[in-house]
Each structure stands twice: as structure tokens, then as C-alpha cells.
Motif scaffolding. Structure first.
Motif, PDB file in Angstrom:
ATOM      1  N   MET A   1      44.727  34.443  51.507  1.00  6.50           N
ATOM      2  CA  MET A   1      43.899  35.560  51.061  1.00  6.50           C
ATOM      3  C   MET A   1      44.656  36.880  51.149  1.00  6.50           C
ATOM      4  N   ASP A   2      45.437  37.066  52.199  1.00  8.68           N
ATOM      5  CA  ASP A   2      46.150  38.327  52.383  1.00  8.68           C
ATOM      6  C   ASP A   2      47.128  38.590  51.249  1.00  8.68           C
ATOM      7  N   VAL A   3      47.907  37.594  50.881  1.00  8.06           N
ATOM      8  CA  VAL A   3      48.939  37.793  49.866  1.00  8.06           C
ATOM      9  C   VAL A   3      48.341  37.850  48.462  1.00  8.06           C
ATOM     10  N   ASN A   4      47.351  37.010  48.183  1.00 12.68           N
ATOM     11  CA  ASN A   4      46.825  36.913  46.825  1.00 12.68           C
ATOM     12  C   ASN A   4      45.778  37.965  46.485  1.00 12.68           C
ATOM     13  N   LEU A   5      44.995  38.413  47.456  1.00 13.77           N
ATOM     14  CA  LEU A   5      43.902  39.335  47.142  1.00 13.77           C
ATOM     15  C   LEU A   5      43.993  40.659  47.896  1.00 13.77           C
ATOM     16  N   LYS A   6      44.101  40.593  49.210  1.00 11.97           N
ATOM     17  CA  LYS A   6      44.165  41.823  50.003  1.00 11.97           C
ATOM     18  C   LYS A   6      45.346  42.695  49.556  1.00 11.97           C
ATOM     19  N   ALA A   7      46.490  42.101  49.305  1.00 11.89           N
ATOM     20  CA  ALA A   7      47.673  42.866  48.909  1.00 11.89           C
ATOM     21  C   ALA A   7      47.451  43.585  47.586  1.00 11.89           C
ATOM     22  N   ALA A   8      46.814  42.908  46.616  1.00 10.78           N
ATOM     23  CA  ALA A   8      46.548  43.547  45.326  1.00 10.78           C
ATOM     24  C   ALA A   8      45.594  44.720  45.487  1.00 10.78           C
ATOM     25  N   PHE A   9      44.606  44.571  46.351  1.00 12.50           N
ATOM     26  CA  PHE A   9      43.642  45.640  46.616  1.00 12.50           C
ATOM     27  C   PHE A   9      44.368  46.881  47.138  1.00 12.50           C
TER      28      PHE A   9
ATOM     29  N   GLY B   1      47.945  55.414  34.135  1.00 12.11           N
ATOM     30  CA  GLY B   1      48.861  54.300  34.322  1.00 12.11           C
ATOM     31  C   GLY B   1      48.233  52.977  33.963  1.00 12.11           C
ATOM     32  N   LYS B   2      48.979  51.927  34.183  1.00 13.61           N
ATOM     33  CA  LYS B   2      48.569  50.562  33.835  1.00 13.61           C
ATOM     34  C   LYS B   2      48.675  49.669  35.065  1.00 13.61           C
ATOM     35  N   ILE B   3      47.646  48.873  35.297  1.00 16.78           N
ATOM     36  CA  ILE B   3      47.663  47.883  36.371  1.00 16.78           C
ATOM     37  C   ILE B   3      47.428  46.510  35.764  1.00 16.78           C
ATOM     38  N   VAL B   4      48.292  45.577  36.105  1.00 14.39           N
ATOM     39  CA  VAL B   4      48.159  44.187  35.662  1.00 14.39           C
ATOM     40  C   VAL B   4      48.092  43.316  36.902  1.00 14.39           C
ATOM     41  N   ASN B   5      46.965  42.676  37.116  1.00 15.70           N
ATOM     42  CA  ASN B   5      46.790  41.755  38.241  1.00 15.70           C
ATOM     43  C   ASN B   5      46.964  40.327  37.740  1.00 15.70           C
ATOM     44  N   ILE B   6      47.699  39.526  38.473  1.00 13.60           N
ATOM     45  CA  ILE B   6      47.905  38.135  38.069  1.00 13.60           C
ATOM     46  C   ILE B   6      46.818  37.272  38.695  1.00 13.60           C
ATOM     47  N   ALA B   7      45.947  36.770  37.854  1.00 15.00           N
ATOM     48  CA  ALA B   7      44.874  35.867  38.265  1.00 15.00           C
ATOM     49  C   ALA B   7      45.375  34.427  38.091  1.00 15.00           C
ATOM     50  N   SER B   8      44.514  33.524  37.647  1.00 13.55           N
ATOM     51  CA  SER B   8      44.916  32.117  37.540  1.00 13.55           C
ATOM     52  C   SER B   8      43.871  31.341  36.747  1.00 13.55           C
ATOM     53  N   TYR B   9      44.289  30.207  36.234  1.00 12.97           N
ATOM     54  CA  TYR B   9      43.340  29.207  35.725  1.00 12.97           C
ATOM     55  C   TYR B   9      42.283  28.916  36.786  1.00 12.97           C
ATOM     56  N   ASN B  10      42.706  28.934  38.054  1.00 16.46           N
ATOM     57  CA  ASN B  10      41.785  28.670  39.157  1.00 16.46           C
ATOM     58  C   ASN B  10      40.833  29.826  39.425  1.00 16.46           C
ATOM     59  N   SER B  11      40.948  30.917  38.682  1.00 17.09           N
ATOM     60  CA  SER B  11      39.952  31.981  38.760  1.00 17.09           C
ATOM     61  C   SER B  11      38.642  31.544  38.111  1.00 17.09           C
ATOM     62  N   THR B  12      38.733  30.600  37.184  1.00 16.78           N
ATOM     63  CA  THR B  12      37.562  30.170  36.412  1.00 16.78           C
ATOM     64  C   THR B  12      37.212  28.716  36.659  1.00 16.78           C
TER      65      THR B  12
ATOM     66  N   TYR C   1      42.940  29.430  47.499  1.00 18.23           N
ATOM     67  CA  TYR C   1      43.633  30.052  46.370  1.00 18.23           C
ATOM     68  C   TYR C   1      42.637  30.406  45.270  1.00 18.23           C
ATOM     69  N   GLY C   2      41.721  29.484  44.977  1.00 17.40           N
ATOM     70  CA  GLY C   2      40.714  29.744  43.958  1.00 17.40           C
ATOM     71  C   GLY C   2      39.809  30.895  44.334  1.00 17.40           C
ATOM     72  N   CYS C   3      39.419  30.970  45.617  1.00 16.49           N
ATOM     73  CA  CYS C   3      38.612  32.108  46.080  1.00 16.49           C
ATOM     74  C   CYS C   3      39.351  33.416  45.861  1.00 16.49           C
ATOM     75  N   ALA C   4      40.619  33.441  46.244  1.00 16.95           N
ATOM     76  CA  ALA C   4      41.410  34.668  46.116  1.00 16.95           C
ATOM     77  C   ALA C   4      41.586  35.066  44.660  1.00 16.95           C
ATOM     78  N   LYS C   5      41.912  34.096  43.811  1.00 19.63           N
ATOM     79  CA  LYS C   5      42.152  34.413  42.407  1.00 19.63           C
ATOM     80  C   LYS C   5      40.849  34.737  41.675  1.00 19.63           C
ATOM     81  N   SER C   6      39.734  34.163  42.104  1.00 16.41           N
ATOM     82  CA  SER C   6      38.447  34.587  41.555  1.00 16.41           C
ATOM     83  C   SER C   6      38.168  36.029  41.958  1.00 16.41           C
ATOM     84  N   GLY C   7      38.534  36.377  43.188  1.00 15.75           N
ATOM     85  CA  GLY C   7      38.378  37.745  43.648  1.00 15.75           C
ATOM     86  C   GLY C   7      39.207  38.733  42.852  1.00 15.75           C
ATOM     87  N   ILE C   8      40.357  38.303  42.334  1.00 17.36           N
ATOM     88  CA  ILE C   8      41.189  39.172  41.510  1.00 17.36           C
ATOM     89  C   ILE C   8      40.423  39.653  40.283  1.00 17.36           C
TER      90      ILE C   8
END
Length: 276
Positions: free
Chosen positions: A118-126, A142-153, A162-169
Motif C-alpha cells: 500500500m505504501d509504494v503503490n498508493l500512499k507514495a502517489a498521494f 501541470g500534468k499528473i499521470v498515475n499508473i493504475a492497473s487492470y487490477n483496478s477494475t 495490490y488490487g486495493c491499492a490500484k483501485s485507490g489510484i
């Protein structure tokens, strides 16, 4: 204006500075090369300083820099942003690309692993987004691009944290777009499908899993990291000035559906005819 001039006007990143986290990894090192090729100066940020230093000689252009940051610690994120600003003077684009995962059943995950993912995938992006906007983008856009995932959906088994974190993205991206739109900032997410990187190596090496990926993906293959680069440049460029708060699935059609069973057709590719 000819075609080349028109494309340069809309898609060039010349004169821009882009900070990329996870830039020592498979997808984000390719993003660093692509963004540099489009004209930007790139600040490559990663826990593994040797890895990002190794990427520098493979990039076009000059002025690129490498920075070590432990994204699990907000104090290091703050220091990294300060370091990038000291080196480049500005930050026009941010790619939150760092990611880690470990495939385990939900009942097998302990607190330490949960926090690490969670720290690397979501907290860090926040917090990286927060610091970049506070210190660099709030007054100039400016422009922000966050890398989500197939596992976001769609969640694959063993990808619970990982899915929780990427859904949070996805939620984080919408929040950034809503709250920072008034600053002239556009925030979007890219959701890759199955990409040939070290993170997916075990999937490719397991023939049963690879066959499953092929069956559920319209393109019937895994992608190469460079196949994400067109969307990356679009979302960092002036061509996306009215695109914000969205997720763009670059997944070979995996969310559209697949062909896990044979169907009769006189045209097109054979679909498992040998096994029926």
C-alpha cells in the motif's frame, strides 16, 4: 502548418521537466526514454539509484538526473521534490509509476506485507502528488499521470492488496482532478493490462496462466512496455489540455472480453479449433 509542425505543437514535451517515480523498473524506465525522446528533461526517481543511473545513458537529450527516494517515507518524498527542483528549477509533469506486488491469498497477507504494498503503490502517489503541486505546479499548472492497473477494475486471484491499492489510484486521480483543476492541473491514470515486465514474469513462464491471458485479451498476447508510451506522451503534452479525471485502459482489450472457447467462423483467426 505542415503535419510535423502540427504534431510538434500539440505533442512535444520540449522545455518541460517530468519527474518519474519507479524509473528504474521495466515500464517506467521505458517511459523515461519516451518522455526524453519527446523533448523533456526527466528526473528519474527510484529506491535503486544504480538502476536509474543505468537508464540515463540510454536516453535522448541532455539534462536528465537520477535521484534516490524511499517512497514509503513522506520526508524522503519531500526531499526528493526539493532535490529535483534544485536541479531543474521546475516540474511540469509527474508520473507516479512506482509499484510493488506479491501474489498471495488474502488470508495469507500479514500487516508488514500489506503496508509495504500500500505504501509504494498508493500512499507514495498521494504524497508525491501533494508535494509536487505544493512546491511546483500550484502557480503554473501541470500534468499528473498515475499508473493504475487492470487490477483496478478486475481483480486477479492473489492480488488483493495490490488490487486495493490500484483501485485507490482511480479515486486518488479523480480527487486530484477535482481539487487541482483550478490550478490548471490535469490528472489522469493509465491502467496497463498484462505487460512483459519482471512483475509479470511468473505469469509468462507459466503456460497455463499465459494461455489464460491470451484467451481473455483481444490482442491475444501480453504487451511490451513501449506500447504504453503513446498514451504517456499524450497525457503529459498540451494535446490533453481538456482531459482530466479519467482512467485510460491500455490492456489489449482485456476489459472488453475474450475468446476462452471455440466459436465457428469462416473468417479470422482460428479459435482453439484443435482442442474442440
Amino acid at each position: 502548418m505542415n503535419v510535423a509542425e502540427n504534431l510538434r505543437k500539440h505533442y512535444s514535451l520540449e522545455g518541460k521537466v517530468v519527474l518519474i517515480t519507479g524509473a528504474g523498473g521495466g515500464i517506467c524506465s521505458e517511459m523515461a526514454r519516451a518522455v526524453a525522446g519527446a523533448g523533456a528533461e526527466v528526473a528519474l526517481c527510484d529506491l535503486n539509484l544504480d538502476a536509474v543511473r543505468a537508464v540515463l545513458p540510454t536516453m535522448q537529450g541532455a539534462g536528465h538526473t537520477a535521484h534516490r527516494v524511499d517512497l514509503r517515507r513522506v520526508s524522503e518524498i519531500e526531499a526528493c521534490v526539493d532535490e529535483v527542483l534544485a536541479a531543474h528549477g521546475r516540474i511540469d509533469g509527474l508520473v507516479n509509476g512506482a509499484g510493488v506486488s506479491k501474489r498471495l491469498g488474502l488470508l495469507d497477507v500479514d500487516e508488514a506485507l500489506y503496508d509495504a504494498i500500500m505504501d509504494v503503490n498508493l500512499k507514495a502517489a498521494f504524497f508525491m502528488g501533494q508535494q509536487v503541486v505544493r512546491k511546483a505546479m500550484r502557480g503554473r499548472g501541470g500534468k499528473i499521470v498515475n499508473i493504475a492497473s487492470y487490477n483496478s477494475t478486475r481483480i486477479c486471484g492473489g492480488s488483493s492488496v495490490y488490487g486495493c491499492a490500484k483501485s485507490g489510484i482511480l479515486g486518488l486521480t479523480r480527487s486530484m482532478a477535482v481539487e487541482w483543476g483550478g490550478f490548471g492541473i490535469q490528472a489522469n491514470a493509465i491502467a496497463p493490462g498484462f505487460i512483459e515486465t519482471p512483475l509479470c514474469r511468473e505469469l509468462k513462464e507459466d503456460q497455463a496462466r499465459l494461455s489464460c491471458i491470451e484467451d481473455m485479451t483481444c490482442c491475444r498476447r501480453m504487451a511490451q512496455p513501449e506500447e504504453l508510451m503513446g498514451m504517456t506522451i499524450l497525457l503529459l503534452s498540451d494535446a490533453s489540455s481538456y482531459m482530466t479525471g479519467q482512467v485510460y485502459n491500455v490492456d489489449g482489450g482485456a476489459l472488453a472480453g475474450g475468446t476462452p472457447w471455440y466459436f465457428p467462423t469462416a473468417y479470422g483467426a482460428k479459435q482453439h479449433a484443435e482442442t474442440e
